[in-house]
Design a protein around this motif. Structure first.
Motif, mmCIF file in Angstrom:
data_model
loop_
_atom_site.group_PDB
_atom_site.id
_atom_site.type_symbol
_atom_site.label_atom_id
_atom_site.label_comp_id
_atom_site.label_asym_id
_atom_site.label_seq_id
_atom_site.Cartn_x
_atom_site.Cartn_y
_atom_site.Cartn_z
ATOM 1 N N GLN A 1 19.130 -13.921 14.591
ATOM 2 C CA GLN A 1 18.423 -13.865 15.868
ATOM 3 C C GLN A 1 17.314 -14.909 15.978
ATOM 4 O OE1 GLN A 1 19.322 -11.841 18.357
ATOM 5 N NE2 GLN A 1 21.004 -11.065 17.092
ATOM 6 N N LEU A 2 17.057 -15.630 14.910
ATOM 7 C CA LEU A 2 15.953 -16.584 14.906
ATOM 8 C C LEU A 2 16.344 -17.941 15.482
ATOM 9 C CD1 LEU A 2 14.526 -15.835 11.338
ATOM 10 C CD2 LEU A 2 13.641 -15.034 13.545
ATOM 11 N N ARG A 3 17.575 -18.137 15.759
ATOM 12 C CA ARG A 3 17.993 -19.430 16.303
ATOM 13 C C ARG A 3 17.335 -19.692 17.651
ATOM 14 N NH1 ARG A 3 24.201 -20.223 16.627
ATOM 15 N NH2 ARG A 3 23.967 -18.299 17.832
ATOM 16 N N GLY A 4 16.910 -20.917 17.856
ATOM 17 C CA GLY A 4 16.300 -21.323 19.128
ATOM 18 C C GLY A 4 16.432 -22.817 19.306
ATOM 19 N N ILE A 5 15.618 -23.351 20.180
ATOM 20 C CA ILE A 5 15.627 -24.788 20.427
ATOM 21 C C ILE A 5 14.692 -25.446 19.424
ATOM 22 C CG2 ILE A 5 15.152 -26.604 22.105
ATOM 23 C CD1 ILE A 5 15.754 -24.585 24.302
ATOM 24 N N THR A 6 15.251 -26.232 18.526
ATOM 25 C CA THR A 6 14.475 -26.870 17.474
ATOM 26 C C THR A 6 13.938 -28.211 17.959
ATOM 27 O OG1 THR A 6 15.860 -25.819 15.797
ATOM 28 C CG2 THR A 6 14.519 -27.695 15.093
ATOM 29 N N VAL A 7 12.663 -28.447 17.699
ATOM 30 C CA VAL A 7 12.002 -29.669 18.148
ATOM 31 C C VAL A 7 11.743 -30.628 16.987
ATOM 32 C CG1 VAL A 7 9.957 -30.596 19.322
ATOM 33 C CG2 VAL A 7 10.923 -28.412 20.044
ATOM 34 N N CYS A 8 11.451 -30.102 15.798
ATOM 35 C CA CYS A 8 11.099 -30.973 14.673
ATOM 36 C C CYS A 8 11.637 -30.395 13.369
ATOM 37 C CB CYS A 8 9.588 -31.164 14.580
ATOM 38 S SG CYS A 8 8.642 -29.633 14.652
ATOM 39 N N VAL A 9 11.881 -31.286 12.405
ATOM 40 C CA VAL A 9 12.433 -30.918 11.106
ATOM 41 C C VAL A 9 11.649 -31.646 10.027
ATOM 42 C CG1 VAL A 9 14.467 -30.933 9.619
ATOM 43 C CG2 VAL A 9 14.738 -30.624 12.083
ATOM 44 N N GLN A 10 11.352 -30.963 8.935
ATOM 45 C CA GLN A 10 10.681 -31.589 7.791
ATOM 46 C C GLN A 10 11.287 -31.043 6.510
ATOM 47 O OE1 GLN A 10 8.197 -33.915 8.217
ATOM 48 N NE2 GLN A 10 8.169 -34.314 6.037
ATOM 49 N N PHE B 1 19.939 -24.248 19.589
ATOM 50 C CA PHE B 1 20.602 -23.117 18.934
ATOM 51 C C PHE B 1 21.584 -23.560 17.855
ATOM 52 C CE2 PHE B 1 19.693 -22.108 23.400
ATOM 53 C CZ PHE B 1 18.789 -21.076 23.235
ATOM 54 N N THR B 2 21.342 -24.747 17.286
ATOM 55 C CA THR B 2 22.242 -25.264 16.262
ATOM 56 C C THR B 2 21.438 -25.882 15.128
ATOM 57 O OG1 THR B 2 23.949 -25.763 17.900
ATOM 58 C CG2 THR B 2 24.149 -26.836 15.763
ATOM 59 N N ILE B 3 21.778 -25.520 13.885
ATOM 60 C CA ILE B 3 21.180 -26.128 12.700
ATOM 61 C C ILE B 3 22.323 -26.505 11.765
ATOM 62 C CG2 ILE B 3 19.543 -25.856 10.800
ATOM 63 C CD1 ILE B 3 18.355 -23.463 12.375
ATOM 64 N N ARG B 4 22.391 -27.762 11.382
ATOM 65 C CA ARG B 4 23.483 -28.207 10.523
ATOM 66 C C ARG B 4 22.962 -29.053 9.371
ATOM 67 N NH1 ARG B 4 28.127 -30.086 14.925
ATOM 68 N NH2 ARG B 4 28.593 -27.980 15.694
ATOM 69 N N VAL B 5 23.570 -28.849 8.201
ATOM 70 C CA VAL B 5 23.347 -29.695 7.044
ATOM 71 C C VAL B 5 24.595 -30.554 6.858
ATOM 72 C CG1 VAL B 5 22.935 -29.781 4.557
ATOM 73 C CG2 VAL B 5 21.820 -28.024 5.951
ATOM 74 N N TRP B 6 24.386 -31.869 6.817
ATOM 75 C CA TRP B 6 25.499 -32.811 6.693
ATOM 76 C C TRP B 6 25.506 -33.408 5.289
ATOM 77 C CZ3 TRP B 6 28.460 -33.987 11.206
ATOM 78 C CH2 TRP B 6 27.955 -33.418 12.387
ATOM 79 N N GLU B 7 26.695 -33.427 4.673
ATOM 80 C CA GLU B 7 26.846 -33.994 3.337
ATOM 81 C C GLU B 7 27.867 -35.125 3.391
ATOM 82 O OE1 GLU B 7 26.955 -31.143 0.024
ATOM 83 O OE2 GLU B 7 26.807 -29.588 1.558
ATOM 84 N N LEU B 8 27.448 -36.247 2.800
ATOM 85 C CA LEU B 8 28.298 -37.433 2.797
ATOM 86 C C LEU B 8 29.078 -37.519 1.503
ATOM 87 C CD1 LEU B 8 29.196 -40.219 3.913
ATOM 88 C CD2 LEU B 8 27.148 -41.179 2.824
ATOM 89 N N ASP B 9 30.396 -37.600 1.644
ATOM 90 C CA ASP B 9 31.275 -37.799 0.491
ATOM 91 C C ASP B 9 31.531 -39.292 0.371
ATOM 92 O OD1 ASP B 9 33.288 -37.949 -1.389
ATOM 93 O OD2 ASP B 9 34.295 -36.129 -0.685
ATOM 94 N N THR B 10 30.858 -39.921 -0.585
ATOM 95 C CA THR B 10 30.968 -41.378 -0.708
ATOM 96 C C THR B 10 32.349 -41.821 -1.174
ATOM 97 O OG1 THR B 10 30.050 -41.211 -2.953
ATOM 98 C CG2 THR B 10 28.500 -41.652 -1.149
ATOM 99 N N ALA B 11 33.032 -40.956 -1.861
ATOM 100 C CA ALA B 11 34.358 -41.333 -2.367
ATOM 101 C C ALA B 11 35.355 -41.465 -1.228
ATOM 102 C CB ALA B 11 34.848 -40.307 -3.390
ATOM 103 N N THR B 12 35.334 -40.474 -0.325
ATOM 104 C CA THR B 12 36.286 -40.495 0.798
ATOM 105 C C THR B 12 35.675 -41.068 2.078
ATOM 106 O OG1 THR B 12 35.658 -38.241 1.423
ATOM 107 C CG2 THR B 12 37.486 -38.505 -0.144
ATOM 108 N N LYS B 13 34.360 -41.362 2.018
ATOM 109 C CA LYS B 13 33.655 -41.909 3.172
ATOM 110 C C LYS B 13 33.756 -40.987 4.385
ATOM 111 C CE LYS B 13 34.203 -46.704 1.690
ATOM 112 N NZ LYS B 13 34.665 -48.064 2.048
ATOM 113 N N THR B 14 33.530 -39.717 4.127
ATOM 114 C CA THR B 14 33.558 -38.721 5.198
ATOM 115 C C THR B 14 32.265 -37.911 5.171
ATOM 116 O OG1 THR B 14 34.695 -37.142 3.772
ATOM 117 C CG2 THR B 14 36.057 -38.525 5.224
ATOM 118 N N ILE B 15 31.936 -37.308 6.321
ATOM 119 C CA ILE B 15 30.750 -36.478 6.443
ATOM 120 C C ILE B 15 31.186 -35.057 6.767
ATOM 121 C CG2 ILE B 15 28.592 -36.106 7.703
ATOM 122 C CD1 ILE B 15 28.500 -39.055 8.278
ATOM 123 N N HIS B 16 30.662 -34.083 6.022
ATOM 124 C CA HIS B 16 31.052 -32.691 6.202
ATOM 125 C C HIS B 16 29.853 -31.883 6.707
ATOM 126 C CE1 HIS B 16 34.752 -33.571 4.016
ATOM 127 N NE2 HIS B 16 34.006 -34.153 3.081
#
Length: 483
Positions: free
Chosen positions: A66-75, A43-58
């Motif tokens: 209502q479409l959230r469910g258990i995700t098995v694969c990503v492409q 029930f979780t989908i996240r996009v992670w972005e890396l800030d190379t200047a500060t070396k942090t991940i957001h």
């Protein structure tokens, strides 16, 4: 010396599985840009972005309503603009990487049965979807309408495209790999493998092109030149411990944990006969005499039993009681007048098979896993959990040489070449080692197994050897030349 990887051929490996991590069932997929990646799970989908200047991940949460469910694969698409997710509910979601919003969902009319387990985005267009029921579908449009489909055995665990992008490959949890062209969308079996631990392997007498393996859930006959399965014998809800082929090649004899000895026709796999209640605690080892008229079985109760085998009848000839633990290995000499059995009770017994009495008993501080006769039959070699390889005199049972077989792991399998010049061992260190018999030294080491090696066998022609392991793999190794 380490064997070259090019000299190792995998008949099969352990079955593929979906990429996951921990209880959250997190699935990761990196994009073309190193600074963006996607994770999805329960029930979780996240996009992670890396800030190379500060070396942090957001992280940024994706809104799926209502479409959230258990995700098995990503492409993810090649341009990183969108990514697709497959869920256990049978939905395929399309999410925009920038807005983090679901932009499409399908199929609308009929969900994909048993969930979406694998995804592939071919350059030819569309989306290839693999499901838990074994369906592979080509979907198009925003609603993922199914245009083509095919069916394979087992749940699809992985999909990948070929370099030229005119074909794709798929793997299943039944240990099968298939190939298909995008245009025809017809499956072609490329390779198969065991899905459970392989417990034994045997070559028919004088035949190097065929060998038989038995695993926890089936017995298989393999054709070596093509490295493909020719026959599969399955009996549900029981485990196979050992397998043997009679010298005339007419019978496959097998040992089972339900206390039965079962025999099958090698060409068709049809049952020939069953010996019920052969051993109380399961049959753990088996061997056949050279005249094909007797089989010798060992059980979890430590007993060794000799059976007369006729065309229609199977009768118990003799019961030998010396071992107090499970019999792990049985070997006979060439004229069937003598045999040796190894046991987990720390004893090896050399038997007179004419008078059915003990000739010698070998005692050691180990659980014996394997034993082999040397070509001259005046010596045997043993090994087991103490990691040592010991040479013994058959005449008086005395130890004449001891070498360190492994630094830290049990040795489970062993076999000697027909000329007696070398032997091969394998065990829990995942290594296959070739030894010079006279010198007692390792000449080659094979690295390839990812699980404990359970048994090994050298082909009758001494051209190659086959090793099997607890992860279901069967590897063929080229025999190094004597020069």
């Amino acid at each position: 010396m380490v064997w070259d990887v090019s000299k190792r051929e995998a008949v099969c490996g352990s079955p593929a599985s979906p990429r996951s991590a921990g209880n959250a069932n997190v699935v990761m997929c990196s994009s073309c840009r190193d600074e963006v990646f996607v994770t999805a799970g329960n029930f979780t989908i996240r996009v992670w972005e890396l800030d190379t200047a500060t070396k942090t991940i957001h992280p940024s949460e994706c809104y799926a309503g209502q479409l959230r469910g258990i995700t098995v694969c990503v492409q993810m698409t090649d341009d990183d603009g969108d990514f697709h997710l497959g869920t256990t509910s049978g939905d395929v979601l399309k999410v925009n990487t920038s807005s983090k919003v679901v932009t499409a969902c399908g199929p609308q009319k009929k969900k994909l049965s048993m969930g979406v387990t694998a995804l592939l985005l071919p350059k030819t267009g569309g989306l290839i979807v693999g499901t838990g029921e074994g369906t592979v579908a080509l979907c198009t449009g925003s609603d993922c309408q199914v245009k083509k489909r095919m069916r394979v055995e087992g749940a699809v665990t992985s999909l990948t495209c070929r370099g030229r992008d005119d074909q794709f490959f798929l793997g299943t949890n039944k240990g099968q790999m298939h190939r298909s062209a995008y245009a025809t969308f017809k499956e072609e079996l490329v390779a198969v493998c065991h899905t459970e631990a392989v417990n034994d392997i045997v070559f028919p007498e004088g035949h190097s092109d065929l060998f038989v393996t038995c695993s926890t859930n089936d017995i298989r006959v393999w054709y070596t030149p093509e490295r493909l399965e020719r026959l599969r014998i399955t009996v549900p809800n029981v485990t196979r411990h050992a397998v043997e082929v009679t010298r005339d090649g007419m019978v496959i004899v097998s040992a089972w944990n339900d206390g039965k000895i079962r025999a099958f026709v090698p060409a068709t796999g049809e049952p020939m006969y069953e010996i019920n209640n052969a051993h109380n605690l399961g049959v753990t080892a088996i061997a056949a005499t050279s005249d094909c008229k007797q089989i010798i079985s060992g059980g979890g109760d430590g007993q060794v039993r000799i059976w007369n085998i006729g065309e229609k009848t199977q009768k118990l000839r003799e019961v030998l009681k010396e071992h107090r633990g499970a019999v792990s290995c049985i070997k006979t000499n060439k004229n069937d007048k003598e045999g040796v059995t190894a046991s987990l009770d720390g004893t090896c017994v050399i038997w007179d098979l004419e008078r059915y009495v003990r000739k010698q008993m070998i005692l050691d501080n180990t659980l014996f896993k394997c034993v082999c006769y040397h070509r001259g039959e005046y010596q045997i070699i043993t090994s087991g959990t103490d990691r040592k390889i010991v040479y013994w005199e058959v005449l008086d049972g005395s130890a004449i040489r001891e070498v360190q077989g492994s630094l830290s792991s049990s040795i489970n399998g062993m076999d000697i070449t027909s000329d007696g010049a070398s032997f091969v061992t394998g065990g829990d260190d995942h290594l296959v080692k070739l030894w010079d018999y006279k010198e007692g030294t390792v000449t080659h080491v094979g690295v390839g197994h990812s699980g404990n090696v359970t048994r090994l066998k050298i082909c009758p022609a001494n051209k190659y050897m086959v090793s099997v392991s607890a992860d279901g793999a069967v590897l063929i190794w080229k025999q190094p030349s004597s020069g």
